[in-house]
Enzyme design. Structure first.
Site, PDB file in Angstrom:
ATOM      1  N   ARG A 100      46.967  34.763  38.201  1.00 22.43           N
ATOM      2  CA  ARG A 100      45.694  35.309  38.655  1.00 22.43           C
ATOM      3  C   ARG A 100      44.851  35.835  37.494  1.00 22.43           C
ATOM      4  NH1 ARG A 100      45.874  39.321  43.734  1.00 22.43           N
ATOM      5  NH2 ARG A 100      46.980  40.593  42.225  1.00 22.43           N
ATOM      6  N   LEU A 160      41.216  31.799  38.100  1.00 22.14           N
ATOM      7  CA  LEU A 160      39.883  32.140  38.605  1.00 22.14           C
ATOM      8  C   LEU A 160      39.018  32.833  37.562  1.00 22.14           C
ATOM      9  CD1 LEU A 160      40.764  33.135  42.250  1.00 22.14           C
ATOM     10  CD2 LEU A 160      39.330  31.240  41.534  1.00 22.14           C
ATOM     11  N   VAL A 162      39.601  33.037  47.565  1.00 20.71           N
ATOM     12  CA  VAL A 162      40.988  32.605  47.342  1.00 20.71           C
ATOM     13  C   VAL A 162      41.762  33.597  46.470  1.00 20.71           C
ATOM     14  CG1 VAL A 162      40.371  30.190  47.629  1.00 20.71           C
ATOM     15  CG2 VAL A 162      40.344  31.172  45.338  1.00 20.71           C
ATOM     16  N   GLU A 163      43.081  33.456  46.475  1.00 16.99           N
ATOM     17  CA  GLU A 163      44.019  34.299  45.709  1.00 16.99           C
ATOM     18  C   GLU A 163      43.811  35.792  45.988  1.00 16.99           C
ATOM     19  OE1 GLU A 163      44.446  33.446  41.570  1.00 16.99           O
ATOM     20  OE2 GLU A 163      44.889  31.328  41.896  1.00 16.99           O
ATOM     21  N   GLY A 164      43.596  36.123  47.234  1.00 14.26           N
ATOM     22  CA  GLY A 164      43.379  37.509  47.639  1.00 14.26           C
ATOM     23  C   GLY A 164      41.904  37.776  47.795  1.00 14.26           C
TER      24      GLY A 164
END
Length: 823
Positions: free
Chosen positions: A378, A382, A500-502
């Site tokens: 992460r 991103l 995305v990703e939280g």
């Protein structure tokens, strides 16, 4: 008068001891000596002196460990255990994942700057640089984003083959398995360049190198699994995806309802012990083209075939695409950005236990595996993708704002536009600093779990703001889609990165401070572990050390907050860095205020703070602002502190620290215990709100940098794909920007000596050039130069238009749209 002197002496000594974080024993000794002196030489009567000794007695008695344990620590521990919020195993695993790095220093109230500034500067090896200059540029050249997003809804087959052949999907795989084994920094730089060209391209390459089968296999896989899968993934023979999110478990991924039941079944003609899987997943990137599926599910052993435990917990396994019962291939279509993404379902899918990543011994360890590796992935994917998009936006907007004229001047010279461009540049510098310095920390061995949440949230939010500003500056040019539009698809992609990703709302309100308060605080996790220690005697002793360390820590930060707020942090020790020295000092000040506010809120609200999400979010914003400002200062130092970058560095630091101040102010305004809020405000803002946001003059200095070809502009936008070629708008914009330097003096001469005097009456530039040439105001060479410049500018300014049939999708049996019928 003498009594006042003694009072000030006592207050000064107490404040100094707190500020310098004196131990309990030292503080007791110093104050004891001072009281003895007061008793011998103070002018006050014995009643006052007796009162002072009575006030001092509890402090002295605290130094007697048996007394302290019996009458202070033990009763408090009983209360603490009742206050301690319940914590699931998945929450604990998330809290304990990764490492504590610079985020931990910011929680101390006195960050050690030598730790950050002494960290190695991230650099590319010759091999990594060659990859960026060679295969990266080549694949960018192969991609036409309009073709990808509008015509194909996919990358061309040649691009897919090139990505596989050149190892783009194997950046994190070691060379012994056939991968590239790039550093985290190189991995990040590759994504920056690809994303500056195409969001679809950047996303496609990011996912196999982030949280997924390769990463999990490297850290947890058996040797047999590594030797089988990693070479195939490195060669591109297998394309991976990882399936976590489902219709019933999105942000709350730990509550996945997908199951794997331990049972016997047939696998490749043999009866083996395995898992019967039933699952429904969605939003899975690369799923439609994946050949191997990483799957997260909850594992159950109802018949106790593996042991006494029925619910083994979240587990991760690898499932070949062709396994009977797997349904895969359909696609989602996220906001016109056609990276491969889609659902996966499984009905009674049977695989052997050896399909579990790491084998049967890793059954139930899936959530720990995921959160540990998310700490790294992460931080890179991103943040790098959004930074690439932001750099491209700044690169393009700076050039466009200079070559695009309205009211006889470059649009970038209007103050409203200037404000937007300065904000774009400042935010992009912050993003670039955060992703590069944090990637360097990963290469140094860190797994920064809390910074990963900060970068995910703030880089994507800053990217959203940069995209909005770029669209505002470009106006209609940015709105009309087509081959000539270089902003629209990036603008559409922004909400995808936000989600995305939280999801960002979850990340800001629950994760950054919620995880940081426990993970990064020097005492909280130690207190929690001591309180839950089954060995009561050992737990009491550990809790005693942590508790009194915590009390001293809080008192110290209260004193440090007050003193630095009163003095504007002018006397706090920081590295001497010339023009940026004051920002180091301001971070020290806010670090102390933040640590104090965090401690008071945790003590006053206890487990209730977990539910006060907006308070947690504001404290998270303060922590993030300090972290990002620190990254800006380190990044500036890594680049040799060039003077030309000073305006954007100052803008970035001022913007972030002003935000830290405002979020602390908002936290205090909304703190539910009002008398405590007032007490905290007196110690945090004794002089009121003294920090100001970046000024307009500073913004204009930044705009001059962004709108002028220079080393400073190149540093800010380093890594974008800017090769001059007919299909690359960034290269064409840069070419026009360079030509503008020679064209603008000629245009000015035409306006001053021709238009204003009446010798030139044409309304458009081609006509003005012709009349100026006839009047002798410019030479043939200058006329040709200006015509060529105008031609290139107008090619960039023009937007696309289409025949109706090119846009409408006619279904079988329909006669087309009204416009097609009329045509």
């Amino acid at each position: 008068m003498l009594s006042l002197v003694w009072l000030l002496l006592f207050l000064g000594a107490t404040l100094s001891l707190m500020y310098r974080r004196a131990s309990l024993a030292r503080a007791t000794l110093v104050l004891g000596v001072l009281i003895v002196a007061y008793t011998l030489w103070g002018a006050a009567g014995w009643p006052w002196k007796t009162l002072v000794w009575l006030l001092y007695a509890p402090l002295a008695l605290l130094n007697l460990a048996p007394l302290r344990l019996a009458f202070v620590t033990k009763p408090f521990l009983l209360v603490y255990r009742r206050m301690l919020p319940s914590m699931s195993s998945t929450e604990r695993e998330a809290l304990e994942a990764g490492t504590v790095w610079w985020d931990g220093e910011l929680f101390t109230g006195g960050p050690r700057w030598d730790k950050l500034l002494g960290a190695k500067r991230p650099e590319l090896t010759a091999e990594e640089q060659a990859f960026l200059d060679g295969p990266c540029d080549e694949v960018c050249r192969m991609v036409n984003d309009w073709e990808v997003t509008h015509e194909r809804a996919d990358l061309p087959p040649a691009v897919w083959e090139y990505l596989k052949a050149k190892g783009f999907f194997a950046m994190i795989i070691p060379k012994k398995y056939g991968g590239l084994e790039f550093s985290a920094y190189a991995h990040s730089c590759v994504l920056v360049k690809l994303s500056s060209r195409s969001a679809t391209l950047g996303s496609t390459v990011a996912v196999p190198n982030s949280l997924g089968p390769a990463e999990l296999l490297l850290h947890y896989g058996t040797e047999e699994q590594k030797n089988h899968y990693l070479p195939r993934l490195a060669r591109g023979e297998d394309v991976p995806c990882f399936a976590l999110t489902g219709p019933r478990a999105g942000s709350d991924a730990a509550s996945i309802p997908d199951t794997g039941i331990v049972c016997k079944g047939e696998w490749q003609g043999r009866q083996v012990l395995g898992l019967r899987l039933n699952f429904s997943k969605r939003y899975i990137t690369l799923a439609p083209v994946a050949s191997v599926i990483g799957l997260a599910f909850r594992m159950f052993d109802p018949d106790k075939l593996l042991g006494d435990k029925a619910d083994l917990g979240i587990t991760c396994a690898l499932i070949p695409r062709g396994t009977p019962g797997v349904t895969i291939g359909r696609r989602h279509f996220p906001l016109n950005i056609p990276f491969q993404n889609g659902p996966i379902q499984g009905k009674d899918v049977f695989v052997p236990l050896e399909a579990i990543i790491g084998g049967p011994r890793m059954a139930g360890q899936g959530w720990r595996m995921l959160v540990e590796q998310l700490s790294v992935g992460r931080c890179i994917s991103l943040p790098s993708n959004t930074t690439g998009g932001a750099k491209a936006g700044v690169f393009a907007t700076g050039a466009y704002a200079r070559i695009r004229h309205q009211f006889n001047m470059s649009v970038g010279r209007f103050e409203g536009v200037s404000e937007a461009i300065a904000r774009m540049a400042g935010l992009t510098y912050i993003m670039d600093a955060a992703r590069s310095v944090t990637a360097g920390a990963i290469d140094g061995g860190e797994k920064p779990s809390v910074p990963s949440a900060m970068l995910k949230y703030h880089c994507t939010e800053f990217g959203r703001q940069v995209a909005n500003d770029a669209m505002d500056v470009h106006g209609g040019k940015g709105v009309c889609l087509g081959p000539k539009n270089y902003l629209g698809r990036g603008y559409q992609a922004v909400p995808i990165a936000i989600t995305v990703e939280g999801a960002n709302i979850l990340t800001r309100n629950l994760i950054i401070f919620g995880q940081g308060a426990v993970r990064c605080h020097p005492f909280v996790l130690r207190e929690m572990n001591a309180a839950k220690d089954p060995n009561r005697e050992r737990g009491l002793a550990d809790f005693d050390r942590a508790l009194f360390g915590h009390i001293g820590f809080t008192l110290s930060n209260a004193a440090r907050s007050l003193v630095m707020a009163l003095t504007l942090a002018r006397f706090t020790r920081v590295p001497e860095h010339g023009a940026t020295t004051r920002y180091f000092q301001h971070i020290n000040r806010f670090s102390a205020s933040f640590a104090f506010a965090a401690d008071v809120s945790m003590l006053a609200l206890g487990g209730y703070l977990k539910k006060k999400e907006t308070l947690s979010a504001r404290l998270g914003d303060v922590l993030s602002s300090m972290y990002l400002a620190s990254m800006v200062l380190k990044h500036h130092d890594n680049q040799g502190r060039p003077d030309a970058d000073q305006p954007v560095v100052e803008w970035a630091c001022r913007h972030l620290l002003y935000r830290a101040q405002e979020q602390l102010h908002g936290f205090l305004r909304n703190f539910p215990v009002r008398w405590l809020a007032a007490a905290m405000r007196a110690l945090i803002f004794p002089r009121g709100l003294t920090y100001s946001a970046p000024g307009d003059r500073l913004g204009r200095q930044i705009v001059d940098v962004v709108m002028t070809p220079s080393e400073a502009r190149d540093r800010l936008t380093r890594g974008v794909y800017r090769t001059l070629e007919p299909t690359n708008a960034l290269g064409l914009l840069q070419e026009a920007l360079v030509l503008a330097l020679a064209a603008e003096p000629i245009e000015k001469r035409i306006r001053v000596e021709g238009v204003k005097t009446g010798r030139v009456t044409a309304l458009d530039l081609p006509g003005q050039i012709q009349q100026s040439l006839a009047a002798g105001l410019i030479s043939e060479t200058e006329a040709a130069q200006l015509r060529e410049y105008d031609r290139k500018v107008m090619e960039l300014v023009h937007v696309d238009d289409f025949d109706p049939h090119e846009l409408a999708r006619v279904m079988p049996g329909e006669s087309g749209s009204l416009s097609q019928q009329v045509a």
